[in-house]
Design an enzyme around this catalytic site. Structure first.
Site, PDB file in Angstrom:
ATOM      1  N   GLY A  16       1.985  52.455  -6.583  1.00 54.40           N
ATOM      2  CA  GLY A  16       2.108  53.828  -7.043  1.00 54.40           C
ATOM      3  C   GLY A  16       3.144  53.963  -8.148  1.00 54.40           C
ATOM      4  O   GLY A  16       4.294  53.547  -7.991  1.00 54.40           O
ATOM      5  N   GLY A  17       2.745  54.538  -9.282  1.00 57.56           N
ATOM      6  CA  GLY A  17       3.651  54.714 -10.409  1.00 57.56           C
ATOM      7  C   GLY A  17       3.537  53.647 -11.459  1.00 57.56           C
ATOM      8  O   GLY A  17       3.912  53.859 -12.617  1.00 57.56           O
ATOM      9  N   SER A  22      -0.219  50.682  -0.395  1.00 58.88           N
ATOM     10  CA  SER A  22      -0.306  51.322  -1.709  1.00 58.88           C
ATOM     11  C   SER A  22       0.962  51.070  -2.523  1.00 58.88           C
ATOM     12  O   SER A  22       1.590  52.002  -3.034  1.00 58.88           O
ATOM     13  CB  SER A  22      -0.560  52.824  -1.566  1.00 58.88           C
ATOM     14  OG  SER A  22      -0.949  53.405  -2.787  1.00 58.88           O
ATOM     15  N   PRO A  23       1.357  49.799  -2.671  1.00 51.37           N
ATOM     16  CA  PRO A  23       2.657  49.498  -3.304  1.00 51.37           C
ATOM     17  C   PRO A  23       2.717  49.742  -4.807  1.00 51.37           C
ATOM     18  O   PRO A  23       3.814  49.746  -5.374  1.00 51.37           O
ATOM     19  CB  PRO A  23       2.843  48.005  -2.995  1.00 51.37           C
ATOM     20  CG  PRO A  23       1.448  47.475  -2.896  1.00 51.37           C
ATOM     21  CD  PRO A  23       0.667  48.583  -2.239  1.00 51.37           C
ATOM     22  N   TYR A  43     -11.759  51.416   7.584  1.00 55.23           N
ATOM     23  CA  TYR A  43     -12.026  51.089   6.184  1.00 55.23           C
ATOM     24  C   TYR A  43     -13.526  50.895   6.004  1.00 55.23           C
ATOM     25  O   TYR A  43     -14.067  49.789   6.067  1.00 55.23           O
ATOM     26  CB  TYR A  43     -11.254  49.846   5.754  1.00 55.23           C
ATOM     27  CG  TYR A  43      -9.754  50.027   5.737  1.00 55.23           C
ATOM     28  CD1 TYR A  43      -9.186  51.298   5.797  1.00 55.23           C
ATOM     29  CD2 TYR A  43      -8.901  48.925   5.662  1.00 55.23           C
ATOM     30  CE1 TYR A  43      -7.807  51.464   5.784  1.00 55.23           C
ATOM     31  CE2 TYR A  43      -7.523  49.092   5.638  1.00 55.23           C
ATOM     32  CZ  TYR A  43      -6.980  50.361   5.703  1.00 55.23           C
ATOM     33  OH  TYR A  43      -5.612  50.530   5.692  1.00 55.23           O
TER      34      TYR A  43
END
Length: 286
Positions: free
Chosen positions: A210-211, A207-208, A53
């Site tokens: 998404g959407g 990346s929880p 990172y």
């Protein structure tokens, strides 16, 4: 803050992902440290990072060093489980590469130990499978690091069910966690989540959200998240995290953040209880 277990360690049910603080579009260090401190103040005791990172080729471990400074300057910093990862690299040109050689992973772990300023890493994860190296050999390096006391617990990331089973076998049943992408828009890791639930291994969705940015759109398939959020008077992001927590007791989401306000909002999801009907409705949304 409710708690969950990662291996032998009890942590906050919501963690903090450090990646946004160190890659493209990263903020200044003061804001990042403020975000970490806000998360700690809200009860977060689990932070995920990685040596990859960073942005430029010459700053490997940027996020690890940032987190170490933030924890050292907070009175609850010692109570935090820091998880880092090795085996994924950023050459500095925007690309990502892999190196799963055991000798490389051991060197990467030593470097992470120094950057984090600890005698043993609380949770060390093999970041991504390297197609050039047998998976068992890569995970075997983690087993050796466990036996040497360099790491306290071992995990894997971006793994499929066969790799999860293989890793747990190589580690002699000591696999503590699996970190895979999982979100309302990306549910292909459902089999991995279910396997972790069966094995009692922590599942850490990266990346929880998404959407969720499309949750408010007219006709959006993710609109139920916005509607449930409105009913509870919270953000769709909180509903997303609460939904994940309701799927299994082994789930510990690690939403990324680089702002104090978003870190606090995510942490508050641990206090949100959804009804069974709401969880079923959200699970059906896609």
């Amino acid at each position: 803050m409710q708690t969950r277990r990662i291996g032998t360690v009890e942590v906050s049910a919501i963690g903090l992902g450090g990646m946004p603080m160190s890659i493209e579009g990263r903020p200044d260090e003061a804001r990042s440290i403020a975000a970490i401190h806000a998360a700690l103040d809200a009860g977060v005791t689990f932070i995920d990072t990685a040596d990859a990172y960073h942005l430029k080729a010459g700053e490997v471990g940027h996020n690890e060093e940032l987190i170490a400074r933030a924890l050292a300057s907070h009175d609850r910093g010692r109570d935090v489980l820091v998880a880092t990862k090795g085996g994924h690299l950023r050459p500095g040109d925007g690309s990502w590469t892999q190196d799963g050689r055991p000798e490389y992973l051991k060197q990467a772990c030593e470097a992470s130990l120094k950057r984090l300023g600890v005698e043993a890493i609380g949770l060390y994860q093999f970041h991504r499978p390297d197609p050039r190296v047998p998976y068992a050999e890569s995970v075997g390096a983690l087993a050796e690091l466990l036996d040497e006391g360099k790491i306290v617990q071992a995990g894997i990331s971006n793994a499929n069910p066969d790799q999860i089973r293989e890793a747990n076998e190589v580690l002699g049943g000591r696999l503590a966690s699996v970190q895979n992408q999982f979100s309302p828009a990306f549910r292909s890791s459902q089999p991995e989540l279910e396997l972790c639930d069966e094995l009692g291994v922590a599942f850490l969705p990266w990346s929880p959200f998404g959407g969720i940015t499309r949750a408010g759109g007219l006709g959006s398939s993710f609109a139920p998240f916005a509607e449930v959020a409105q009913a509870h008077g919270v953000s769709p992001h909180q509903v997303c995290l609460a939904w994940m927590l309701a799927l299994s007791p082994v789930v510990v989401p690690i939403p990324g953040s680089s702002r104090p306000e978003t870190a606090r909002d995510s942490a508050a999801a641990a206090d949100l209880t959804l009804t069974a009907a709401e969880v079923e409705r959200l699970s059906a949304a896609a």
